[in-house]
Design an enzyme around this catalytic site. Structure first.
Site, PDB file in Angstrom:
ATOM      1  N   GLY A 239       0.766  -1.242   0.000  1.00 57.64           N
ATOM      2  CA  GLY A 239       0.000   0.000   0.000  1.00 57.64           C
ATOM      3  C   GLY A 239       0.791   1.282   0.000  1.00 57.64           C
ATOM      4  N   GLU A 273       3.868  -6.884   1.692  1.00 53.52           N
ATOM      5  CA  GLU A 273       3.380  -7.210   0.339  1.00 53.52           C
ATOM      6  C   GLU A 273       3.377  -5.978  -0.555  1.00 53.52           C
ATOM      7  OE1 GLU A 273      -0.592  -8.371   1.273  1.00 53.52           O
ATOM      8  OE2 GLU A 273      -0.040 -10.337   2.018  1.00 53.52           O
ATOM      9  N   ARG A 276       3.193  -1.503  -5.851  1.00 52.65           N
ATOM     10  CA  ARG A 276       3.388  -0.233  -6.563  1.00 52.65           C
ATOM     11  C   ARG A 276       4.721   0.439  -6.253  1.00 52.65           C
ATOM     12  NH1 ARG A 276      -1.187   3.015  -7.959  1.00 52.65           N
ATOM     13  NH2 ARG A 276      -2.322   1.843  -6.372  1.00 52.65           N
ATOM     14  N   CYS A 343     -13.511   4.677 -28.821  1.00 53.89           N
ATOM     15  CA  CYS A 343     -14.778   5.372 -29.052  1.00 53.89           C
ATOM     16  C   CYS A 343     -15.548   5.662 -27.783  1.00 53.89           C
ATOM     17  CB  CYS A 343     -15.635   4.528 -29.983  1.00 53.89           C
ATOM     18  SG  CYS A 343     -15.921   2.915 -29.264  1.00 53.89           S
ATOM     19  N   GLU A 344     -14.882   6.237 -26.795  1.00 51.36           N
ATOM     20  CA  GLU A 344     -15.630   6.766 -25.654  1.00 51.36           C
ATOM     21  C   GLU A 344     -14.830   7.893 -25.014  1.00 51.36           C
ATOM     22  OE1 GLU A 344     -15.927   3.998 -22.168  1.00 51.36           O
ATOM     23  OE2 GLU A 344     -15.613   2.495 -23.718  1.00 51.36           O
TER      24      GLU A 344
HETATM   25  N1  LLP Z   1      -1.573  -6.959  -0.695  1.00 51.01           N
HETATM   26  C1  LLP Z   1      -2.889  -7.050  -0.971  1.00 51.01           C
HETATM   27  C2  LLP Z   1      -3.719  -7.967  -0.208  1.00 51.01           C
HETATM   28  C3  LLP Z   1      -3.449  -6.237  -1.985  1.00 51.01           C
HETATM   29  O1  LLP Z   1      -4.739  -6.331  -2.249  1.00 51.01           O
HETATM   30  C4  LLP Z   1      -2.623  -5.343  -2.716  1.00 51.01           C
HETATM   31  C5  LLP Z   1      -3.164  -4.507  -3.776  1.00 51.01           C
HETATM   32  C6  LLP Z   1      -1.252  -5.307  -2.394  1.00 51.01           C
HETATM   33  C7  LLP Z   1      -0.771  -6.121  -1.375  1.00 51.01           C
HETATM   34  C8  LLP Z   1      -0.279  -4.406  -3.106  1.00 51.01           C
HETATM   35  O2  LLP Z   1      -0.602  -3.066  -2.905  1.00 51.01           O
HETATM   36  P1  LLP Z   1       0.402  -1.904  -3.411  1.00 51.01           P
HETATM   37  O3  LLP Z   1       1.659  -1.997  -2.578  1.00 51.01           O
HETATM   38  O4  LLP Z   1       0.678  -2.122  -4.830  1.00 51.01           O
HETATM   39  O5  LLP Z   1      -0.349  -0.673  -3.147  1.00 51.01           O
HETATM   40  N2  LLP Z   1      -5.363  -1.179  -9.617  1.00 51.01           N
HETATM   41  C9  LLP Z   1      -5.209  -0.178  -8.567  1.00 51.01           C
HETATM   42  C10 LLP Z   1      -4.508  -0.732  -7.346  1.00 51.01           C
HETATM   43  C11 LLP Z   1      -5.182  -1.953  -6.747  1.00 51.01           C
HETATM   44  C12 LLP Z   1      -4.468  -2.529  -5.566  1.00 51.01           C
HETATM   45  C13 LLP Z   1      -5.019  -3.881  -5.222  1.00 51.01           C
HETATM   46  N3  LLP Z   1      -4.393  -4.527  -4.128  1.00 51.01           N
HETATM   47  C14 LLP Z   1      -4.491   1.037  -9.144  1.00 51.01           C
HETATM   48  O6  LLP Z   1      -4.168   1.031 -10.332  1.00 51.01           O
HETATM   49  O7  LLP Z   1      -4.255   2.002  -8.431  1.00 51.01           O
END
Ligand code: LLP
Length: 420
Positions: A239, A273, A276, A343-344
């Protein structure tokens, strides 16, 4: 800090000029920098030194085999969300004992698949899942290592669609029900109830919600231990946000220091975990200008579109867009909407951006596209998935070729009553 910089007015990825890649693979394409991924991993890992924390790369952020392998070679495990991701992570060299399996809807088959290879941990998100895992593990003669994902009811202050830690979200077990679930788990066969897991959302740019959530999770660990549960692990989720445009997310050093402070003397095996923060700013999407259209508004129409990068359409997210050939210092800057050919009207990558004039065939780069870019792409409007390119130093390699439209069409099968 990333490795996409101008040299003599041309954008480079490390030591490779972006126009050289465009000439070789065509546009649009994703381009990732190994040095940037490496740096981000090492800074985060360095901030956690001494804690023994495992970094399980959230492969959902970018699941190209070469990207996962880069992370694995740096020492990462993997956080997976589906049987498909489990296979992808292992195909890229992640060992099963470094894999955590998260997600609110794991199927019986997926649980069995993960049990068969002996993954490090299941992050269980509900009572029915706990019962199902117990049943499948017992049938297979296995003992499933379990952490319970609790929902700490903390608002991460991020976009509505990617916040996960409030009680109205579908994730985890409410923290005040956790004791009952651990008692239940301890009474069921085939389970080793080892830890507490949380993940409160993504693109979090403030340390406070993390600290609040970690504090609650660790408080729960203490309570569970006091009640006789032998809690060995705590999974702190991902996160951590990145700067897309001037945001100031907590530097990994501060995040790591906070984790160290809160977990000191608790004798816990920690798991993180992150997705990003490791890959987001290590990637760009390169596209070519088709033409500009001036009808009351200035539109820059490019050959990249929402199917290639859906984040702006889906989350109203901001990505910096820069010309690959730097504009002359005296260029006439005016506001432009950068749009794709789909097309949107949602097919808008940026609105009202100050930009120098662009000519047909000029290249532009959409920055911070390494996470949740290629993985969320679709073939909408019969636009084949675009290539991914990995740069390392002065070399680059195509790590996923452009799909051919003929291959895409060939995936469809005529029903027997239509002539092929
Ligand atoms: N752990 C779990 C249980 C998660 O659901 C996620 C992301 C992560 C770790 C990794 O999170 P990060 O460190 O990447 O923030 N598609 C969206 C982001 C969706 C995140 C889903 N879960 C976007 O493009 O912003």
């Amino acid at each position: 800090m990333d490795h996409f910089q101008y040299r003599d007015g041309i954008l480079y990825a490390e030591d490779v000029a972006i126009p050289d890649i465009a000439a070789a693979v065509g546009t649009p394409f994703y381009c990732y920098s190994t040095a940037t991924m490496t740096r981000h991993y090492q800074v985060l890992a360095g901030s956690l030194e001494g804690t023994g924390a495992r970094i399980c790369y959230a492969v959902k952020a970018n699941s190209n085999q070469a990207v996962i392998r880069t992370m694995v070679e740096l020492g990462a495990g993997a956080d997976v969300i589906s049987g498909g991701e489990l296979q992808r992570a292992m195909a890229a060299g992640a060992t099963a004992d470094s894999i955590v399996f998260a997600g609110p809807g794991k199927t019986r088959d997926e649980l069995a698949q993960a049990l068969a290879v002996d993954i490090y941990q299941f992050n269980v998100e509900s009572e029915p899942e706990l019962r199902l895992l117990s049943a499948v593990a017992s049938e297979m003669g296995k003992v499933a290592p379990v952490s319970i994902r609790v929902n700490p009811d903390v608002d991460a202050g991020t976009h509505e669609k990617i916040t996960t830690g409030r009680k109205q979200n579908k994730f985890g077990i409410p923290i005040d029900r956790a004791m009952d679930i651990f008692d239940l788990g301890a009474s069921l066969p085939g389970l080793a109830m080892l830890g507490v897991a949380i993940h409160i959302g993504s693109q979090i740019t403030d340390l406070a919600p993390f600290e609040e959530a970690f504090d609650r999770a660790l408080g729960l660990v203490d309570e569970l231990r006091a009640a006789g549960h032998d809690i060995k692990r705590c999974n702190l989720g991902g996160g951590l946000g990145i700067p897309y445009s001037g945001e100031t997310p907590p530097p990994p050093a501060e995040y790591g220091a906070m984790v160290k402070r809160l977990t000191a003397n608790r004798q816990l095996d920690l798991v993180l975990e992150p997705g990003r923060v490791l890959v987001g700013n290590a990637g760009i999407l390169v596209a070519r200008v088709i033409h500009e259209k001036h009808e009351g508004r200035r539109f820059v129409i490019i050959d990249g579109a929402m199917n290639d990068l859906i984040r702006p359409a889906m989350y109203d997210s901001w990505h910096d867009i820069v010309p690959v050939r730097e504009a002359a210092p005296d260029a006439m800057i005016s506001a432009a909407d950068v749009v794709g050919p789909i097309c949107e009207s949602g097919d808008t990558l940026a609105k009202g951006r100050p930009m120098a004039p662009l000519a047909p065939n000029d290249l532009i780069a959409v920055r911070s596209a390494g996470a949740y870019g290629a993985v969320m792409a679709s073939t909408y409007n019969s636009r084949p998935l675009v290539p991914e390119v990995l740069v390392r130093g002065d070399t680059f390699a195509v790590i996923r070729p452009r799909l051919d439209i003929a291959d895409l069409i060939a995936l469809d099968q005529p029903p027997p009553w239509q002539s092929p």
